[in-house]
Scaffold this motif. Sequence first.
Motif, PDB file in Angstrom:
ATOM      1  N   VAL A 125      -8.608  51.916  43.615  1.00  0.00           N
ATOM      2  CA  VAL A 125      -7.922  53.185  43.843  1.00  0.00           C
ATOM      3  C   VAL A 125      -6.477  53.086  43.367  1.00  0.00           C
ATOM      4  O   VAL A 125      -5.757  52.170  43.754  1.00  0.00           O
ATOM      5  CB  VAL A 125      -7.951  53.583  45.334  1.00  0.00           C
ATOM      6  CG1 VAL A 125      -7.243  54.913  45.544  1.00  0.00           C
ATOM      7  CG2 VAL A 125      -9.379  53.639  45.858  1.00  0.00           C
ATOM      8  N   PHE A 126      -6.094  54.038  42.530  1.00  0.00           N
ATOM      9  CA  PHE A 126      -4.695  54.213  42.152  1.00  0.00           C
ATOM     10  C   PHE A 126      -4.151  55.321  43.046  1.00  0.00           C
ATOM     11  O   PHE A 126      -4.572  56.466  42.929  1.00  0.00           O
ATOM     12  CB  PHE A 126      -4.572  54.624  40.677  1.00  0.00           C
ATOM     13  CG  PHE A 126      -4.951  53.540  39.711  1.00  0.00           C
ATOM     14  CD1 PHE A 126      -4.007  52.613  39.290  1.00  0.00           C
ATOM     15  CD2 PHE A 126      -6.238  53.452  39.215  1.00  0.00           C
ATOM     16  CE1 PHE A 126      -4.347  51.613  38.397  1.00  0.00           C
ATOM     17  CE2 PHE A 126      -6.586  52.459  38.320  1.00  0.00           C
ATOM     18  CZ  PHE A 126      -5.634  51.533  37.915  1.00  0.00           C
ATOM     19  N   HIS A 127      -3.258  54.972  43.954  1.00  0.00           N
ATOM     20  CA  HIS A 127      -2.678  55.949  44.873  1.00  0.00           C
ATOM     21  C   HIS A 127      -1.479  56.646  44.220  1.00  0.00           C
ATOM     22  O   HIS A 127      -0.800  56.079  43.370  1.00  0.00           O
ATOM     23  CB  HIS A 127      -2.213  55.267  46.167  1.00  0.00           C
ATOM     24  CG  HIS A 127      -3.332  54.661  46.951  1.00  0.00           C
ATOM     25  ND1 HIS A 127      -4.231  55.416  47.673  1.00  0.00           N
ATOM     26  CD2 HIS A 127      -3.710  53.371  47.117  1.00  0.00           C
ATOM     27  CE1 HIS A 127      -5.104  54.617  48.254  1.00  0.00           C
ATOM     28  NE2 HIS A 127      -4.816  53.370  47.927  1.00  0.00           N
ATOM     29  N   ASP A 128      -1.237  57.872  44.641  1.00  0.00           N
ATOM     30  CA  ASP A 128      -0.060  58.642  44.219  1.00  0.00           C
ATOM     31  C   ASP A 128       0.045  58.792  42.703  1.00  0.00           C
ATOM     32  O   ASP A 128       1.094  58.544  42.112  1.00  0.00           O
ATOM     33  CB  ASP A 128       1.226  58.021  44.784  1.00  0.00           C
ATOM     34  CG  ASP A 128       1.227  58.009  46.301  1.00  0.00           C
ATOM     35  OD1 ASP A 128       0.754  58.999  46.894  1.00  0.00           O
ATOM     36  OD2 ASP A 128       1.688  57.015  46.885  1.00  0.00           O
ATOM     37  N   VAL A 129      -1.030  59.208  42.085  1.00  0.00           N
ATOM     38  CA  VAL A 129      -1.046  59.467  40.641  1.00  0.00           C
ATOM     39  C   VAL A 129      -0.653  60.924  40.418  1.00  0.00           C
ATOM     40  O   VAL A 129      -1.259  61.830  40.995  1.00  0.00           O
ATOM     41  CB  VAL A 129      -2.444  59.185  40.046  1.00  0.00           C
ATOM     42  CG1 VAL A 129      -2.505  59.566  38.575  1.00  0.00           C
ATOM     43  CG2 VAL A 129      -2.823  57.727  40.251  1.00  0.00           C
ATOM     44  N   ALA A 130       0.346  61.135  39.603  1.00  0.00           N
ATOM     45  CA  ALA A 130       0.775  62.497  39.281  1.00  0.00           C
ATOM     46  C   ALA A 130      -0.300  63.173  38.432  1.00  0.00           C
ATOM     47  O   ALA A 130      -0.961  62.521  37.623  1.00  0.00           O
ATOM     48  CB  ALA A 130       2.095  62.467  38.532  1.00  0.00           C
ATOM     49  N   PRO A 131      -0.490  64.471  38.588  1.00  0.00           N
ATOM     50  CA  PRO A 131      -1.467  65.165  37.750  1.00  0.00           C
ATOM     51  C   PRO A 131      -1.126  64.995  36.273  1.00  0.00           C
ATOM     52  O   PRO A 131       0.049  64.932  35.898  1.00  0.00           O
ATOM     53  CB  PRO A 131      -1.311  66.636  38.172  1.00  0.00           C
ATOM     54  CG  PRO A 131      -0.684  66.589  39.519  1.00  0.00           C
ATOM     55  CD  PRO A 131       0.179  65.365  39.526  1.00  0.00           C
ATOM     56  N   GLY A 132      -2.161  64.891  35.456  1.00  0.00           N
ATOM     57  CA  GLY A 132      -1.950  64.745  34.018  1.00  0.00           C
ATOM     58  C   GLY A 132      -3.126  64.061  33.354  1.00  0.00           C
ATOM     59  O   GLY A 132      -4.168  63.843  33.976  1.00  0.00           O
ATOM     60  N   ASP A 133      -2.947  63.727  32.093  1.00  0.00           N
ATOM     61  CA  ASP A 133      -3.990  63.063  31.313  1.00  0.00           C
ATOM     62  C   ASP A 133      -3.781  61.554  31.348  1.00  0.00           C
ATOM     63  O   ASP A 133      -2.665  61.060  31.137  1.00  0.00           O
ATOM     64  CB  ASP A 133      -3.955  63.539  29.862  1.00  0.00           C
ATOM     65  CG  ASP A 133      -4.393  64.985  29.726  1.00  0.00           C
ATOM     66  OD1 ASP A 133      -5.162  65.464  30.585  1.00  0.00           O
ATOM     67  OD2 ASP A 133      -3.978  65.645  28.752  1.00  0.00           O
TER      68      ASP A 133
END
Length: 135
Positions: free
Chosen positions: A66-74
Amino acid sequence: MIRTALLALAFTTPLATAADLVVRVDNVQSTSGQIMVALYNNADAFLKHPVRAEKAKADKAGTTLVFHDVAPGDYGFAVFQDINDNGRMDRNLMGIPTEPIAFSNNAQGRMGPPDFAAVKLAVPAAGLDTAVTLR
């Protein structure tokens, strides 16, 4: 009074939304070593400079990272199983990986790794749960 209410609202409202990117890795053939995942956010950095990386003990039932706190995007990611736990992906004399690998979207390249356009996936503000299969 209005100023106080606006300040209170500003401090209770998140400034930026970020969510979790969950990567499920299937077809883990051995419990040896670690499953390593590198996350990239553009074509220039792909397979060179990850923005984040995670690792977890290999599990034949499947491994979830799990990658936590990923900003929306590609984003795109590359996965490999570091079977011998040496911290790097091993290759043969021709440069072909000798340890199991996978890419987001289960993308495959021809005569090399896939390009970023093939691995790119959109992570929405609500987060994303995705799966790949080691080969």
